[in-house]
Write a protein that holds these residues in place. Structure first.
Motif, mmCIF file in Angstrom:
data_model
loop_
_atom_site.group_PDB
_atom_site.id
_atom_site.type_symbol
_atom_site.label_atom_id
_atom_site.label_comp_id
_atom_site.label_asym_id
_atom_site.label_seq_id
_atom_site.Cartn_x
_atom_site.Cartn_y
_atom_site.Cartn_z
ATOM 1 N N ASN A 117 160.442 7.010 46.236
ATOM 2 C CA ASN A 117 158.817 6.732 46.525
ATOM 3 C C ASN A 117 158.696 5.815 47.691
ATOM 4 O O ASN A 117 159.461 4.890 48.051
ATOM 5 N N LEU A 118 157.913 5.978 48.629
ATOM 6 C CA LEU A 118 157.699 5.290 49.899
ATOM 7 C C LEU A 118 156.255 4.489 49.770
ATOM 8 O O LEU A 118 155.322 5.157 49.854
ATOM 9 N N SER A 137 151.779 4.719 47.116
ATOM 10 C CA SER A 137 152.906 5.150 47.438
ATOM 11 C C SER A 137 153.057 6.843 47.442
ATOM 12 O O SER A 137 152.361 7.400 46.828
ATOM 13 N N PHE A 138 153.773 7.318 48.279
ATOM 14 C CA PHE A 138 154.166 8.717 48.495
ATOM 15 C C PHE A 138 155.621 8.956 47.974
ATOM 16 O O PHE A 138 156.184 8.329 48.411
ATOM 17 N N THR A 139 155.751 10.197 47.309
ATOM 18 C CA THR A 139 157.184 10.747 47.181
ATOM 19 C C THR A 139 157.506 11.238 48.356
ATOM 20 O O THR A 139 156.731 12.172 48.926
ATOM 21 N N GLN A 140 158.656 10.833 48.570
ATOM 22 C CA GLN A 140 159.273 11.565 49.854
ATOM 23 C C GLN A 140 159.766 13.127 49.642
ATOM 24 O O GLN A 140 160.530 12.907 48.617
ATOM 25 N N PRO A 141 159.904 13.595 50.805
ATOM 26 C CA PRO A 141 160.391 14.945 50.604
ATOM 27 C C PRO A 141 162.064 14.719 50.060
ATOM 28 O O PRO A 141 162.404 15.616 49.375
ATOM 29 N N VAL A 175 152.427 -3.906 53.588
ATOM 30 C CA VAL A 175 153.442 -3.148 53.626
ATOM 31 C C VAL A 175 154.110 -3.209 55.212
ATOM 32 O O VAL A 175 153.030 -3.260 55.924
ATOM 33 N N ASP A 176 155.134 -3.519 55.611
ATOM 34 C CA ASP A 176 155.447 -3.617 56.918
ATOM 35 C C ASP A 176 156.093 -2.058 57.418
ATOM 36 O O ASP A 176 157.145 -1.489 56.841
ATOM 37 N N HIS A 177 155.537 -1.976 58.304
ATOM 38 C CA HIS A 177 155.590 -0.277 58.766
ATOM 39 C C HIS A 177 156.460 -0.453 60.220
ATOM 40 O O HIS A 177 156.550 0.803 60.741
ATOM 41 N N SER A 178 156.779 -1.565 60.652
ATOM 42 C CA SER A 178 157.560 -1.687 61.828
ATOM 43 C C SER A 178 158.948 -0.875 61.895
ATOM 44 O O SER A 178 159.352 -0.139 63.026
ATOM 45 N N SER A 179 159.394 -0.682 60.474
ATOM 46 C CA SER A 179 160.674 -0.129 60.729
ATOM 47 C C SER A 179 160.551 1.504 60.342
ATOM 48 O O SER A 179 161.217 2.282 60.918
#
Ligand code: ATP
Ligand code: MG
Lengths: 493, 230
Positions: free
Chosen positions: B21-22, B13-17, B222-226
């Protein structure tokens, strides 16, 4: 591909910035090397000039430095004078006796050995009389011993040689007491040579000219010592110039009883000293010339028989002494310094003191300034590399992605800084030495020290390690930045 | 069958700006056999590049393990991983990532510079010749066309004789007929040198040439559709 190769590519890639950084470092290093070289030249000039073939200078009490400056370097004003009898203290009873007989003086002087004569035995004592000028150059009244007994050169084993003519004589039939020998630089500068005459000026270079002219009979080869800058005249002639006799009341009581034997006496003294047969004949000749003809005397502006100064009328500025046995030197120096009139200074000691007192700190200051210049140049390296770090982050990340370690990319930055340091130092060194070569003519003229392209001073070997250290320090910050560069976020995706 | 690449329960996961975490990747299992050639397809922003970076050890994972040639790379020290990468993995970046200060041949040689293997000039020259840049050895990246730069990047990725070649859309910047030949070149070389190949692409035409096609959506939980913009 080696890391150095990679660093070199980076250096070339930012050619202008690299060049400017390197150039500023080269200037800094050049200055440092130049100052070091000048320091080297000055200290060599000083020690060389102090390699004079005598170990003590004796003069009136006062500053030993000033005594050294005016007797060894012919600089600064002479302090005072010593009576001639002080010089006679260095001579044996025989020599003293013949002087009393020849010049006239207190008969008691002839009754004993000179106080310091035992110390000197095997060495020599040469009197100097200073005070007059020829142009801007010092006139040095001395005896012919000066040219035979003193040596010079790095090993103090070179005799004085003449590019033209010969040493002056105490008395010659053609010129009587008025012969002179010029140092190389004086002859060149004043455009005077053998056969010419010159009139010393009294007191200072702009002083009044003496009526008495001296005949140049020899020009010395360059020696790289202050002697190149001196005009030597016969001491007896020097005394005969107006104003050079110490005013003494009732001189007449000291006059030699028999003027007629005067010349024979000179002869006796001369042959005592060097045992030359020729002198005898010269002196014989002189007797006849003096007695019978006035033609040669015309040149000196007097047709009378020349009367030498009596001992009380004579003064010397200083005495150059070499002990026959160096072990006696400290004892003699103490004995002289304990006396009331005279002091004895060791020129080398005085010069070293001068170097460490004045010249040393001055050069240290200069060195500090140029050192700061180098530090500024090192900051330049830092700024130049650090500024490029932004562009480089990607490069570093790519190299990391290709398998380079953190330490590897850090080393590349350090190498780059070293490259600038190395090139800058070499370029600076070359610049400085090229400058030395360009000015080598003037340097040799001024100091007698010969400098070539590869003349290096002792300290120069420290320059490169020092600059490399500076470069390392300058590289720390950018290298740290390189070390910390994150691969993932700096790889453009 | 010996697996060259073996991924288990990988999470990243990445920390979002804006904070928080995403989760981008959650892959229970993914394998590539020795010498196998795989095409990975998926939507933009799906995490394909992230996966390749993880495999190459350029990013660190949050959970799970990545095993390459029997070595669990995610537990190696950073130095060890750098070294492993230099010797085992070739990477053709989506943006080539050539070094601008270096000529084409030097860029290829850099691909061998950091490993323990020999730095052979002849290997670099050979590879550049094979990608058709025989007469461009001393050109800087800025003097090369985009397609030529891509071919230099391919030559560089193979220079260190890797066991696994990761190629991130290696044909995105060339015309369709060139794309075919570039891809053939990669596949051919990998076959010759027994290199396993993982190619990311969103060109179905290209993907269809591979025996094995993986959709990231299917291996990634992970569902990326959204989240994705499409
Ligand atoms: N360093 C990062 N910090 C935060 N988020 C990131 C970072 N790198 C990638 N992401 C996010 O992770 C997701 C996946 O990115 P990635 O580059 O792997 O996509 P991709 O599948 O390669 O897309 P494309 O096909 O367009 O190249 C994106 O939504 C991106 O915003
Ligand atoms: Mg991508």
């Amino acid at each position: 591909m080696s890391l150095i190769h990679i660093a070199w590519r980076n250096f070339c890639h930012r050619a202008l910035s690299s060049f400017l950084t390197t150039f500023s470092l080269a200037l800094g290093v050049g200055l440092v090397v130049l100052v070091l070289s000048i320091y080297g030249v000055i200290s060599e000039a000083f020690t060389r000039n102090a390699s004079v073939g005598y170990n003590l200078v004796v003069g009136p009490k006062g500053s030993p430095l000033q005594l050294t400056l005016n007797s060894v370097f012919y600089l600064s004003q002479p302090i005072e004078n010593l009576p001639y009898t002080e010089y006679m203290e260095f001579l044996s009873q025989d020599e003293r006796a013949s002087m009393v007989k020849k010049f006239g003086g207190d008969p008691k002087l002839a009754e004993r050995n000179g106080r310091y004569a035992p110390f000197v035995s095997g060495g020599f004592a040469i009197p100097l009389a200073l005070g007059d000028y020829f142009g801007q150059y010092r006139v040095v009244g001395t005896t012919p011993d000066f040219f035979t007994k003193l040596k010079h050169g790095p090993n103090v084993d070179e005799d004085f040689t003449f590019s033209n003519g010969r040493a002056f004589q105490t008395y010659s039939p053609e010129h009587q007491y008025f012969e002179a020998v010029l140092g190389a630089r004086v002859a060149k500068d004043m455009k005077v040579g053998v056969g010419d005459t010159f009139n010393p000026t009294h007191g200072d270079p702009e002083g009044q000219g003496h009526a008495q002219g001296f005949h140049v009979v020899g020009v010395l080869d360059p020696t790289g010592t202050p002697n190149d800058r001196a005009a030597f005249v016969n001491l007896e002639g020097f005394y005969l110039m107006e104003g050079h006799a110490k005013p003494v009341e009732n001189v007449d009581q000291f006059k030699p009883q028999n003027d007629d034997v005067l010349d024979q006496t000179i002869d006796a003294v001369e042959s005592d000293e060097d045992g030359s047969e020729q002198d005898t004949s010269t002196a014989d000749l002189q007797t006849t010339v003096d007695a019978g003809s006035s033609e040669t005397s015309d040149e000196s502006g007097s047709s009378e028989k020349i009367r030498l100064l009596t001992i009380p009328e004579r003064e010397v500025t200083s005495i150059l002494v070499r002990n026959g046995n160096m072990l006696f030197a400290p004892g003699m120096q103490n004995a002289i310094n304990e006396g009331i009139r005279a002091q004895a200074a060791a020129p080398i000691g005085e010069i070293n003191k001068l170097m460490s007192m004045i010249v040393g700190p001055l050069l240290t200051a200069l060195l500090a300034i140029t050192g700061i210049t180098c530090a500024v140049a090192a900051v330049g390296i830092l700024v130049s590399i650090y500024n490029s770090m932004n562009d480089r982050r990607r490069d570093i990340a790519i190299m990391r992605a290709l398998g380079a370690r953190r330490s590897t990319v850090t080393n590349i930055i350090v190498f780059e800084s070293f490259q600038v340091a190395l090139i800058g130092t070499i370029a600076g060194w070359l610049l400085a030495h090229a400058a030395m070569v360009v000015f080598s003519g003037q340097i040799e003229d001024q100091t007698g020290v010969q400098v070539g392209f590869f003349t290096t001073s002792n300290y120069e070997i420290f320059v490169l390690p020092l600059v490399l250290c500076l470069a390392l320090i300058a590289a720390l910050l950018p290298a740290w930045a390189a070390y910390r560069t994150d691969v993932g976020s700096n790889l453009s995706a | 069958m010996t697996q060259l690449l073996d991924i288990k329960r990988l999470k990243k996961s990445f920390t979002q700006p804006e904070g928080g975490n995403l989760l981008i990747l959650d892959i229970p299992e993914f394998q590539i056999a020795k010498g196998e050639q795989v095409a990975l397809i998926g939507q933009s922003g799906g995490g394909k590049t992230t996966l390749l970076h993880l495999i190459a050890g350029l990013l660190s994972l949050d959970e799970g393990s990545i095993r390459i040639d029997g070595i669990e790379t995610n537990v190696l020290s950073e130095q060890g991983r750098d070294r492993f990468r230099a010797e085992t993995i070739g990477y053709v970046f989506q943006t080539f990532n050539l070094l601008p200060a270096f000529s084409a041949i030097e860029n290829v040689r850099l691909g061998m510079a950091f490993g323990s293997g020999k730095h052979q000039y002849s290997r670099a020259a050979d590879l550049l010749t094979r990608v058709g840049l025989k007469d461009r050895f001393n050109y800087r990246p800025s003097q090369l066309s985009v397609g030529q730069q891509q071919r230099v990047a391919i030559a560089r990725s193979l220079a260190g004789r890797p066991k696994l070649l990761l190629a991130d859309e290696p044909t995105a910047n060339v015309d369709p007929s060139s794309a075919d030949s570039v891809l053939e070149l990669i596949r051919e070389t990998c076959r010759e040198e027994e290199v396993s190949l993982l190619t990311v692409t969103h060109d179905m035409q290209i993907a269809s040439r591979f025996d094995r096609i993986e959709k990231l959506d299917e291996i990634n939980q992970v569902d990326h559709s959204s989240a994705s913009s499409g």
